[in-house]
Design an enzyme around this catalytic site. Structure first.
Site, PDB file in Angstrom:
ATOM      1  N   HIS A   1       0.811  -1.216   0.000  1.00 57.45           N
ATOM      2  CA  HIS A   1       0.000   0.000   0.000  1.00 57.45           C
ATOM      3  C   HIS A   1       0.844   1.266   0.000  1.00 57.45           C
ATOM      4  CE1 HIS A   1       0.535  -0.201   4.490  1.00 57.45           C
ATOM      5  NE2 HIS A   1       0.487   1.105   4.386  1.00 57.45           N
TER       6      HIS A   1
ATOM      7  N   SER B   1       4.810   2.470   7.936  1.00 57.11           N
ATOM      8  CA  SER B   1       4.484   1.335   7.073  1.00 57.11           C
ATOM      9  C   SER B   1       5.670   0.969   6.192  1.00 57.11           C
ATOM     10  CB  SER B   1       3.289   1.672   6.186  1.00 57.11           C
ATOM     11  OG  SER B   1       2.119   1.817   6.949  1.00 57.11           O
TER      12      SER B   1
ATOM     13  N   ASP C   1       0.390  -7.666   1.550  1.00 59.19           N
ATOM     14  CA  ASP C   1       0.746  -6.255   1.660  1.00 59.19           C
ATOM     15  C   ASP C   1       2.259  -6.063   1.629  1.00 59.19           C
ATOM     16  OD1 ASP C   1       0.238  -3.559   1.755  1.00 59.19           O
ATOM     17  OD2 ASP C   1       0.193  -3.458   3.939  1.00 59.19           O
TER      18      ASP C   1
END
Length: 481
Positions: free
Chosen positions: A123, A229, A153
């Site tokens: 993402h 992230s 992911d």
């Protein structure tokens, strides 16, 4: 110095000040010079002194990732006019001119190869037109996504012109235990590289978190915030144990519950990218199942609830070939205890295709074991995907022959067969067809493959009746051609 010692130190210093003898003003006071040498801690006692040596070892391999994506949106012709904007802007949803704008985002990544292979979250880099990667020493590189796996992911970015870069080594994430100390390194809120400390607060956390990865996660209370992230979760030896991917929060900030993709799956992804693959091919087990609850365990005569109950097995499942059947309870795979379907799929995904692995299960309460070979879902019969456009019998219809690969890709029932609709638009949607519909017959002719359906639709004239199965219920759709 540990916080618990601070009050004691204050007391000692105060006592010394009170009891200190008076020193003449002309007396010489010796100055003691203390030189500290910092090394990587070797014992649990040493590790409590400072995380700095670990950070110095691991931080250079953690990078900041900045992405740019050009998006287009339609501007209403009534923009700027309060009256028309209020009452009539919705009448022309597709009107107006196109406006282009640039969306910027930020995240983190981890260098796992000196040649510039960086792993991050899917993402973070998905859909990016430009990727800039900045190292701790401020060197900048342009990056290109060479591997992407939305389900886990994870994504792999190759840096252009990079060599001799600092890297992190992977630790076997299966060796982690609740309570182990960890550090999260990343770029939260774009403020620059930041380090937070915590412990492993949970292992093998199953399920998805805000649609950012599914499967099994490492849970940590080390503060993770937007921008972290794709960053590193490292142990006290500076080894990568996971890639930070999501937080559980109502406010959008850290509440002490963060999730990281385990290093064992990260390693599988990076190895796939090195081999030239662009996506992760997972072993196919060909089963549907559920965790054994307390109620199920009691009904089945088990002393404790454990394992995954097999509800359904595909006719070509490798587990069926190994001797398992509906009603068996899978308790372990590759020597690791299994309690959820997500754990089972994760353990299979971290193993190499073609490997023979052991599986343990219960049948009528008796423990049994078997060995089977991990392989991708077979493409037999061929899926033969077809799309109909202008001039075809039913424009806007995309369909495919169901096979194990299609079942796995679109999460269909193990008993699915025939032809399934992948996309329905235009005339196909107007007559009532929807994604996921199974078209069993055209008039009185059965349709077992995509070729059958294409031929039946081409031959049909006048009043056409489609026999369709949707959510387990059968109905008819009629239209005139």
């Amino acid at each position: 110095m540990p916080r618990t010692l601070i009050p004691l130190v204050g007391v000692v210093l105060a006592a010394c000040a009170m009891a200190a003898p008076q020193i003449p003003e002309d007396a010489s006071v010796p100055v003691i010079s203390v030189q500290q040498t910092r090394v990587v801690p070797q014992t649990r006692t040493e590790i409590t002194l400072s995380f700095a040596p670990v950070v110095k070892q691991a931080a250079p391999a953690v990078v900041n990732i900045y992405t740019k994506k050009v998006v287009e949106r339609r501007v209403s012709p009534f923009r700027g006019d309060p009256f028309f904007e209020r009452f009539f802007s919705d009448m022309f949803p597709r009107g107006g001119r196109q406006q282009r704008r640039i969306e910027n985002s930020l995240g983190s990544g981890v260098i796992l190869d000196e040649s510039g292979i960086v792993v991050s979250n899917h993402h973070v880099v998905a859909g990016a037109d430009e990727i800039t990667v900045i190292l701790q020493d401020r060197r900048e590189f342009q990056g290109k996504v060479i591997f992407a796996d939305e389900e886990s992911d994870l994504a792999v970015v190759q840096l252009s012109g990079a060599s001799d870069l600092p890297t992190l080594t992977l630790r076997d994430s299966d060796t982690l235990e609740v309570g182990d100390l960890v550090l999260a390194i990343g770029n939260p809120f774009g403020v620059g590289q930041t380090v937070t400390s915590g412990i492993v607060s949970g292992v093998a956390r199953s399920g998805g978190t805000r649609n950012q990865g599914t499967g099994v996660f490492i849970q940590t209370d080390a503060a993770i915030n937007p921008g972290n992230s794709g960053g590193a979760l490292v142990d006290m030896e500076g080894r990568l144990v996971g890639v930070n991917t999501a937080i559980l929060s109502r406010s959008g900030g850290s509440n002490g519950i963060g999730f990281a993709v385990p290093a064992n799956l990260v390693g599988r992804v990076v190895n796939s990218a090195r081999s030239g693959a662009t996506e992760l091919v997972r072993p196919w087990l060909g089963l549907a199942g559920q965790s054994v609850s307390g109620e199920l365990a009691s009904a089945m005569g088990l002393s404790t609830p454990r394992g995954v109950l097999i509800d359904e097995l595909h006719s070509t499942s490798p587990l069926r070939a190994a001797g398992l059947k509906r009603g068996d309870i899978i308790t372990d795979l590759v020597g690791t205890e299994i309690n959820t379907l997500q754990e089972l799929e994760f353990r299979a995904a971290t193993s190499q295709l073609g490997a023979s692995v052991g599986i343990g299960y219960l049948r009528d309460g008796q423990p049994l074991s078997a060995t089977f070979r991990l392989a991708a879902a077979p493409e037999q019969p061929p899926r033969d995907q077809r799309s109909m456009g202008r001039g075809d019998p039913l424009p806007g219809l995309t369909f495919v022959t169901v096979n194990p690969a299609v079942i796995d890709e679109f999460s269909l029932s193990m008993s699915s067969r025939g032809v399934v609709v992948l996309q329905s638009s235009g005339p196909a949607r107007r007559i009532g067809l929807r994604q996921g519909d199974f078209i069993r017959r055209v008039n009185e002719a059965e349709t077992s493959t995509s070729g059958d359906l294409a031929d039946r639709l081409s031959a049909a004239r006048g009043q056409v009746t489609l026999f369709v199965e949707r959510n387990g219920r059968t109905g008819e759709i009629r239209y005139t051609r």
